[in-house]
Design a protein around this motif. Structure first.
Motif, PDB file in Angstrom:
ATOM      1  N   UNK A 276       0.800  -1.213   0.000  1.00 11.60           N
ATOM      2  CA  UNK A 276       0.000   0.000   0.000  1.00 11.60           C
ATOM      3  C   UNK A 276       0.835   1.265   0.000  1.00 11.60           C
ATOM      4  N   UNK A 277       0.231   2.345   0.504  1.00 15.12           N
ATOM      5  CA  UNK A 277       0.879   3.651   0.409  1.00 15.12           C
ATOM      6  C   UNK A 277       2.122   3.765   1.287  1.00 15.12           C
ATOM      7  N   UNK A 278       2.286   2.848   2.273  1.00 19.06           N
ATOM      8  CA  UNK A 278       3.462   2.916   3.137  1.00 19.06           C
ATOM      9  C   UNK A 278       4.701   2.284   2.525  1.00 19.06           C
ATOM     10  N   UNK A 279       4.562   1.640   1.360  1.00 15.61           N
ATOM     11  CA  UNK A 279       5.749   1.086   0.698  1.00 15.61           C
ATOM     12  C   UNK A 279       5.505   0.833  -0.787  1.00 15.61           C
ATOM     13  N   UNK A 280       4.828  -0.286  -1.124  1.00  9.61           N
ATOM     14  CA  UNK A 280       4.729  -0.717  -2.511  1.00  9.61           C
ATOM     15  C   UNK A 280       4.087   0.288  -3.447  1.00  9.61           C
ATOM     16  N   UNK A 281       2.971   0.859  -3.037  1.00 11.97           N
ATOM     17  CA  UNK A 281       2.265   1.796  -3.913  1.00 11.97           C
ATOM     18  C   UNK A 281       3.099   3.039  -4.189  1.00 11.97           C
ATOM     19  N   UNK A 282       3.787   3.530  -3.152  1.00  6.14           N
ATOM     20  CA  UNK A 282       4.616   4.714  -3.364  1.00  6.14           C
ATOM     21  C   UNK A 282       5.809   4.398  -4.253  1.00  6.14           C
ATOM     22  N   UNK A 283       6.354   3.181  -4.118  1.00 11.29           N
ATOM     23  CA  UNK A 283       7.457   2.780  -4.986  1.00 11.29           C
ATOM     24  C   UNK A 283       7.008   2.744  -6.444  1.00 11.29           C
ATOM     25  N   UNK A 284       5.825   2.202  -6.693  1.00 10.19           N
ATOM     26  CA  UNK A 284       5.273   2.192  -8.052  1.00 10.19           C
ATOM     27  C   UNK A 284       5.043   3.608  -8.559  1.00 10.19           C
ATOM     28  N   UNK A 285       4.530   4.459  -7.678  1.00  7.80           N
ATOM     29  CA  UNK A 285       4.251   5.858  -8.012  1.00  7.80           C
ATOM     30  C   UNK A 285       5.533   6.582  -8.411  1.00  7.80           C
ATOM     31  N   UNK A 286       6.647   6.233  -7.783  1.00  5.24           N
ATOM     32  CA  UNK A 286       7.930   6.887  -8.071  1.00  5.24           C
ATOM     33  C   UNK A 286       8.601   6.355  -9.335  1.00  5.24           C
ATOM     34  N   UNK A 287       8.491   5.040  -9.587  1.00  6.61           N
ATOM     35  CA  UNK A 287       9.330   4.406 -10.593  1.00  6.61           C
ATOM     36  C   UNK A 287       8.648   4.098 -11.920  1.00  6.61           C
ATOM     37  N   UNK A 288       7.325   3.967 -11.934  1.00  6.07           N
ATOM     38  CA  UNK A 288       6.640   3.463 -13.125  1.00  6.07           C
ATOM     39  C   UNK A 288       5.812   4.567 -13.777  1.00  6.07           C
ATOM     40  N   UNK A 289       5.932   4.682 -15.085  1.00 12.21           N
ATOM     41  CA  UNK A 289       5.172   5.674 -15.858  1.00 12.21           C
ATOM     42  C   UNK A 289       4.092   4.987 -16.684  1.00 12.21           C
ATOM     43  N   UNK A 290       2.960   5.675 -16.909  1.00 13.53           N
ATOM     44  CA  UNK A 290       2.552   6.931 -16.295  1.00 13.53           C
ATOM     45  C   UNK A 290       2.217   6.756 -14.817  1.00 13.53           C
ATOM     46  N   UNK A 291       2.609   7.727 -14.023  1.00  7.86           N
ATOM     47  CA  UNK A 291       2.544   7.605 -12.574  1.00  7.86           C
ATOM     48  C   UNK A 291       1.124   7.379 -12.071  1.00  7.86           C
ATOM     49  N   UNK A 292       0.149   8.092 -12.644  1.00  6.83           N
ATOM     50  CA  UNK A 292      -1.216   7.967 -12.128  1.00  6.83           C
ATOM     51  C   UNK A 292      -1.795   6.584 -12.419  1.00  6.83           C
ATOM     52  N   UNK A 293      -1.403   5.999 -13.554  1.00  7.95           N
ATOM     53  CA  UNK A 293      -1.858   4.633 -13.848  1.00  7.95           C
ATOM     54  C   UNK A 293      -1.205   3.635 -12.898  1.00  7.95           C
ATOM     55  N   UNK A 294       0.100   3.796 -12.687  1.00  8.95           N
ATOM     56  CA  UNK A 294       0.815   2.894 -11.789  1.00  8.95           C
ATOM     57  C   UNK A 294       0.221   2.936 -10.393  1.00  8.95           C
ATOM     58  N   UNK A 295      -0.071   4.142  -9.915  1.00  7.33           N
ATOM     59  CA  UNK A 295      -0.650   4.276  -8.581  1.00  7.33           C
ATOM     60  C   UNK A 295      -2.035   3.651  -8.513  1.00  7.33           C
ATOM     61  N   UNK A 296      -2.827   3.819  -9.554  1.00  5.95           N
ATOM     62  CA  UNK A 296      -4.175   3.241  -9.576  1.00  5.95           C
ATOM     63  C   UNK A 296      -4.120   1.720  -9.510  1.00  5.95           C
ATOM     64  N   UNK A 297      -3.256   1.117 -10.298  1.00  2.16           N
ATOM     65  CA  UNK A 297      -3.120  -0.337 -10.266  1.00  2.16           C
ATOM     66  C   UNK A 297      -2.611  -0.806  -8.898  1.00  2.16           C
TER      67      UNK A 297
END
Length: 323
Positions: free
Chosen positions: A109-130
Motif C-alpha cells: 500500500x501507500x506505506x511502501x509498494x504503492x509509493x514505490x510504483x508511483x515513483x518508478x513506473x510511468x505513467x505515474x497515475x496509472x501505476x498508482x491506480x493499479x
C-alpha cells in the motif's frame, strides 16, 4: 529529484519515524498505547483520500480483472500453502497462523509498494491506480480468507467475537473506510467525472504518502520490542524465501500466462504487478496477531526482519531494474 532519490528519501523518512517512535516509548516520553489512535487516524484520514484519488484514475480496461487473480494467488494460494511449510520448520499452532498471514499479505500500500510504483513506473497515475487496486483487493481477501485461518490457529478467549462478525465488522467498520473510498473512486472513474487538477498542482498525493508513512511507522515504533531480534531465524528465513523468491516466480508465471489470453496484462499494469510481488510482509501481520491471540513476538520480528531484508538486499536490485 529523480524517482529513485524520491523513494529513497521516503524510505529514510519512514525509517526515522519508526526509530523516533521506538525512542519516544523507550525513554518514557510517549506511552505505547498512543499508537492505537495514531494508526486509527492514519487509516481513516490519510489512507481513505489516498485510495479515492488513486482509484479515480484507474484505466477501465479488461486487464484490470487480472488484479483479482493476482491477489487470490498470493493471499489464498501462498498464504494457505505456507501452512505445511511452517509446520515443517517446527512452528507451534499460534506461530503457524502468523506465518500464513505474513506469507499471504504484503506491504503493497501507500506505506511502501504503492509509493514505490508511483515513483518508478510511468505513467505515474496509472501505476498508482493499479497499485492501490491491488492493495484494496488484498485487504478484502485478507479479511475473508485469513481471518478464519487466524481464528483457527489462535487462542480464543472469553468474549471473543465470531469470525463471521469480525469479517462483517472489518468490511463495514470506519477503519475500512479506504475500501469504500476506493469504491467511490471507481464509480467516479466509470462515470468519467473529471479528476480535480488541484490534487496534482498542490502535490496532495505526495503529502498524503508522507503523512501516511509518518503515522504508520511512528505508531509501529511505539510498539516495537527488540528483545527477540535473533530468536526466530528459521521463521525469518522461510518467510524471506516465500516473499522474495516464491512470490515473484509465481507472479511472473501468471503474467506470462496472461499473454496467452485475449486480455493480457501489459504496460504499467505488468510492471506494477511484478514490482509489488517483491514487497515484504504487511503491517497487518502484527495487527492480526494481536487481534487473534497469535504469537505477537514472532509477528513483530518477522515484520522487522522481512522489511530489513527487503531494504538492504531486494530494494537496491529493484531500483536498478525499474529506476
Amino acid at each position: 529529484m529523480s524517482p529513485t532519490a524520491r523513494f529513497i528519501a521516503f524510505a529514510l523518512f519512514s525509517t526515522a519515524a519508526l526509530v523516533l517512535g521506538y525512542l519516544l516509548r523507550k525513554r518514557g516520553l510517549v506511552h505505547e498505547d498512543r499508537s492505537r489512535p495514531l494508526h486509527f487516524g492514519t487509516m481513516v484520514f490519510i489512507w481513505s483520500p489516498t485510495a479515492l484519488f488513486s482509484i479515480w484514475r484507474m484505466p477501465l480496461e479488461p486487464q484490470v480483472l487480472w488484479l483479482f487473480a493476482v491477489q487470490l494467488l498470493l493471499v489464498a494460494g501462498v498464504g494457505l500453502g505456507s501452512i505445511p511449510l511452517a509446520r515443517l520448520i517446527g512452528c507451534d499452532r499460534r506461530q503457524v497462523g502468523v506465518m500464513a498471514t505474513a506469507a499471504g499479505l504484503g506491504n503493497i500500500g501507500l506505506t511502501l509498494g504503492a509509493y514505490l510504483c508511483y515513483c518508478l513506473i510511468e505513467p505515474r497515475h496509472e501505476a498508482l491506480a493499479y497499485a492501490m487496486g491491488l492493495t484494496i483487493i488484498m485487504h478484502v481477501l485478507g479479511v475473508i480468507v485469513l481471518f478464519p485461518v487466524c481464528r483457527w490457529f489462535g487462542e480464543a478467549e472469553p468474549g471473543d467475537r465470531s469470525v463471521a462478525w469480525l469479517i462483517l465488522v472489518n468490511l463495514v467498520d470506519v477503519r475500512s473506510l479506504a475500501v469504500h473510498f476506493a469504491l467511490l473512486g471507481l464509480i467516479l472513474a466509470v462515470l468519467a467525472v473529471p479528476f480535480p487538477q488541484q490534487v496534482e498542482d498542490y502535490y496532495v498525493l505526495d503529502a498524503l504518502f508522507w503523512l501516511g508513512g509518518l503515522g504508520t511507522y511512528l505508531g509501529i515504533g511505539l510498539r516495537l520490542r527488540l528483545a527477540d531480534t535473533f530468536r526466530f531465524m528459521p521463521h525469518n528465513a522461510l518467510l524471506a524465501l516465500i516473499r522474495f523468491i516464491l512470490n515473484p516466480l509465481l507472479i511472473l508465471l501468471l503474467l506470462l500466462l496472461t499473454q496467452l489470453t485475449p486480455m493480457p496484462l501489459t504496460g504499467a499494469a505488468w510492471e506494477v504487478v511484478l514490482l509489488q510481488a517483491f514487497m515484504p510482509t504487511a503491517v497487518m501481520t502484527v495487527m492480526l496477531a494481536n487481534l487473534f491471540h497469535l504469537d505477537t513476538r514472532l509477528a513483530s520480528m518477522t515484520w522487522v526482519w522481512n522489511t530489513l531484508i527487503f531494504l538492504v538486499l531486494v530494494l537496491p536490485v529493484l531500483l536498478v531494474i525499474f529506476g
